[in-house]
Write a protein that holds these residues in place. Structure first.
Motif, PDB file in Angstrom:
ATOM      1  N   ILE A  79     175.194  14.555  83.914  1.00 31.86           N
ATOM      2  CA  ILE A  79     175.103  13.212  83.329  1.00 31.86           C
ATOM      3  C   ILE A  79     174.472  13.286  81.941  1.00 31.86           C
ATOM      4  CG2 ILE A  79     173.960  10.956  83.530  1.00 31.86           C
ATOM      5  CD1 ILE A  79     174.360  11.269  86.610  1.00 31.86           C
ATOM      6  N   PHE A  80     173.389  14.062  81.827  1.00 29.97           N
ATOM      7  CA  PHE A  80     172.756  14.209  80.509  1.00 29.97           C
ATOM      8  C   PHE A  80     173.693  14.906  79.523  1.00 29.97           C
ATOM      9  CE2 PHE A  80     168.681  13.326  82.655  1.00 29.97           C
ATOM     10  CZ  PHE A  80     168.181  12.387  81.763  1.00 29.97           C
ATOM     11  N   ALA A  81     174.500  15.841  80.003  1.00 30.98           N
ATOM     12  CA  ALA A  81     175.454  16.515  79.116  1.00 30.98           C
ATOM     13  C   ALA A  81     176.491  15.529  78.582  1.00 30.98           C
ATOM     14  CB  ALA A  81     176.138  17.669  79.849  1.00 30.98           C
ATOM     15  N   VAL A  82     176.997  14.655  79.447  1.00 32.41           N
ATOM     16  CA  VAL A  82     177.965  13.647  78.997  1.00 32.41           C
ATOM     17  C   VAL A  82     177.317  12.718  77.971  1.00 32.41           C
ATOM     18  CG1 VAL A  82     179.324  11.643  79.755  1.00 32.41           C
ATOM     19  CG2 VAL A  82     179.380  13.764  81.083  1.00 32.41           C
ATOM     20  N   LEU A  83     176.109  12.237  78.282  1.00 27.82           N
ATOM     21  CA  LEU A  83     175.387  11.402  77.319  1.00 27.82           C
ATOM     22  C   LEU A  83     175.095  12.188  76.040  1.00 27.82           C
ATOM     23  CD1 LEU A  83     172.838   9.639  79.714  1.00 27.82           C
ATOM     24  CD2 LEU A  83     174.797   8.586  78.559  1.00 27.82           C
ATOM     25  N   GLY A  84     174.828  13.487  76.208  1.00 27.73           N
ATOM     26  CA  GLY A  84     174.536  14.338  75.058  1.00 27.73           C
ATOM     27  C   GLY A  84     175.718  14.499  74.132  1.00 27.73           C
ATOM     28  N   VAL A  85     176.910  14.651  74.703  1.00 29.08           N
ATOM     29  CA  VAL A  85     178.124  14.760  73.876  1.00 29.08           C
ATOM     30  C   VAL A  85     178.319  13.465  73.084  1.00 29.08           C
ATOM     31  CG1 VAL A  85     180.647  14.915  73.958  1.00 29.08           C
ATOM     32  CG2 VAL A  85     179.251  16.506  75.294  1.00 29.08           C
TER      33      VAL A  85
ATOM     34  N   LEU B  85     168.862  14.224  71.815  1.00 29.63           N
ATOM     35  CA  LEU B  85     167.894  14.270  72.917  1.00 29.63           C
ATOM     36  C   LEU B  85     168.560  14.509  74.264  1.00 29.63           C
ATOM     37  CD1 LEU B  85     165.043  14.007  74.087  1.00 29.63           C
ATOM     38  CD2 LEU B  85     165.448  11.538  74.246  1.00 29.63           C
ATOM     39  N   TYR B  86     169.619  13.772  74.579  1.00 28.62           N
ATOM     40  CA  TYR B  86     170.235  13.912  75.903  1.00 28.62           C
ATOM     41  C   TYR B  86     170.837  15.309  76.091  1.00 28.62           C
ATOM     42  CZ  TYR B  86     169.698   8.861  76.346  1.00 28.62           C
ATOM     43  OH  TYR B  86     169.185   7.595  76.413  1.00 28.62           O
ATOM     44  N   ALA B  87     171.436  15.860  75.031  1.00 27.16           N
ATOM     45  CA  ALA B  87     171.970  17.223  75.130  1.00 27.16           C
ATOM     46  C   ALA B  87     170.825  18.218  75.324  1.00 27.16           C
ATOM     47  CB  ALA B  87     172.776  17.569  73.877  1.00 27.16           C
ATOM     48  N   TYR B  88     169.731  18.000  74.629  1.00 27.02           N
ATOM     49  CA  TYR B  88     168.549  18.848  74.762  1.00 27.02           C
ATOM     50  C   TYR B  88     168.043  18.830  76.208  1.00 27.02           C
ATOM     51  CZ  TYR B  88     163.773  20.526  73.639  1.00 27.02           C
ATOM     52  OH  TYR B  88     162.598  21.224  73.582  1.00 27.02           O
ATOM     53  N   VAL B  89     167.952  17.640  76.788  1.00 28.53           N
ATOM     54  CA  VAL B  89     167.516  17.521  78.184  1.00 28.53           C
ATOM     55  C   VAL B  89     168.526  18.193  79.117  1.00 28.53           C
ATOM     56  CG1 VAL B  89     167.035  15.889  80.072  1.00 28.53           C
ATOM     57  CG2 VAL B  89     166.116  15.461  77.788  1.00 28.53           C
ATOM     58  N   ALA B  90     169.811  18.064  78.830  1.00 29.46           N
ATOM     59  CA  ALA B  90     170.835  18.699  79.671  1.00 29.46           C
ATOM     60  C   ALA B  90     170.661  20.215  79.697  1.00 29.46           C
ATOM     61  CB  ALA B  90     172.238  18.338  79.170  1.00 29.46           C
ATOM     62  N   PHE B  91     170.428  20.823  78.542  1.00 32.87           N
ATOM     63  CA  PHE B  91     170.224  22.274  78.497  1.00 32.87           C
ATOM     64  C   PHE B  91     168.974  22.674  79.278  1.00 32.87           C
ATOM     65  CE2 PHE B  91     173.200  22.301  74.937  1.00 32.87           C
ATOM     66  CZ  PHE B  91     173.858  23.507  75.110  1.00 32.87           C
ATOM     67  N   GLY B  92     167.873  21.981  79.037  1.00 33.38           N
ATOM     68  CA  GLY B  92     166.617  22.336  79.698  1.00 33.38           C
ATOM     69  C   GLY B  92     166.639  22.080  81.191  1.00 33.38           C
ATOM     70  N   LEU B  93     167.087  20.903  81.594  1.00 34.56           N
ATOM     71  CA  LEU B  93     167.121  20.554  83.018  1.00 34.56           C
ATOM     72  C   LEU B  93     168.163  21.387  83.753  1.00 34.56           C
ATOM     73  CD1 LEU B  93     165.920  18.699  85.176  1.00 34.56           C
ATOM     74  CD2 LEU B  93     167.672  17.003  84.569  1.00 34.56           C
ATOM     75  N   GLY B  94     169.290  21.638  83.121  1.00 34.18           N
ATOM     76  CA  GLY B  94     170.313  22.477  83.742  1.00 34.18           C
ATOM     77  C   GLY B  94     169.799  23.885  84.007  1.00 34.18           C
ATOM     78  N   THR B  95     169.139  24.458  83.022  1.00 30.76           N
ATOM     79  CA  THR B  95     168.558  25.797  83.197  1.00 30.76           C
ATOM     80  C   THR B  95     167.520  25.788  84.308  1.00 30.76           C
ATOM     81  OG1 THR B  95     168.917  26.318  80.862  1.00 30.76           O
ATOM     82  CG2 THR B  95     167.255  27.628  82.039  1.00 30.76           C
ATOM     83  N   GLN B  96     166.631  24.809  84.265  1.00 29.52           N
ATOM     84  CA  GLN B  96     165.587  24.715  85.282  1.00 29.52           C
ATOM     85  C   GLN B  96     166.196  24.616  86.679  1.00 29.52           C
ATOM     86  OE1 GLN B  96     162.734  21.571  84.612  1.00 29.52           O
ATOM     87  NE2 GLN B  96     162.197  21.487  86.769  1.00 29.52           N
ATOM     88  N   ASN B  97     167.164  23.734  86.845  1.00 33.30           N
ATOM     89  CA  ASN B  97     167.740  23.530  88.176  1.00 33.30           C
ATOM     90  C   ASN B  97     168.540  24.729  88.660  1.00 33.30           C
ATOM     91  OD1 ASN B  97     166.482  21.091  88.282  1.00 33.30           O
ATOM     92  ND2 ASN B  97     168.323  19.860  88.029  1.00 33.30           N
TER      93      ASN B  97
END
Length: 161
Positions: free
Chosen positions: A39-45, A137-149
């Motif tokens: 979801i964050f990746a879509v918002l990030g794009v 910001l949303y793309a940044y969160v997608a990268f960080g949260l995706g890696t973490q998860n």
């Protein structure tokens, strides 16, 4: 993310909810752990498209802001990996693998957001116009949260049981 105060407040609220959610004990799910990053990746794009358009309407986009944007995603990935190490992962008596963030997880989230703010300002300064750094910001969160998860899923799979 929009340049309005409302857009900024919404982004802060969403990231805040992500952090709060991580402080609750909850099961590690194979697919569920990837829903939020997608979801964050879509918002990030969408945010990146908005950011690029905000720059190119006034001038060409140069390599420096693009390079800084890539650096910011590498930083986000690094913070995600670091946060994954701070999350407790255990198996409950019923055999369900659970996860729960710690104070260190929260501290790393806050540090990560501050890093993004700094990098975002630098990106916007390098672009000379527009809101590319802010809108990332949303793309940044997608990268960080995706890696973490993804790393947490690996740790969960490795728990005894």
């Amino acid at each position: 993310m929009h340049s309005t105060n409302g857009g900024f407040a919404l982004a802060v609220a969403i990231v805040g909810l992500v952090v709060l959610q991580q402080l609750r004990a909850r099961p590690v799910r194979r697919i569920g752990s990837l829903v939020a990053p997608v979801i964050f990746a879509v918002l990030g794009v969408a945010g990146l498209a908005f950011g690029v358009l905000s720059v190119v309407k006034d001038r060409p986009l140069t390599m420096l802001p693009i390079a800084l944007l890539v650096v910011s995603f590498v930083v986000a990935t690094g913070f995600g990996a670091a946060r994954a190490r701070t999350v407790r992962v255990w198996r409950d008596p019923q055999g369900v693998v659970l996860r729960k963030g710690t104070a260190a997880t929260t501290a790393l989230w806050l540090t990560s957001v501050c890093a993004h703010i700094g990098l975002g300002l630098w990106i916007d300064h390098a672009a000379g116009t527009g809101l590319l750094g802010t809108a990332s910001l949303y793309a940044y969160v997608a990268f960080g949260l995706g890696t973490q998860n993804l790393l947490l899923r690996g740790r969960a799979a490795a728990t005894d049981g």
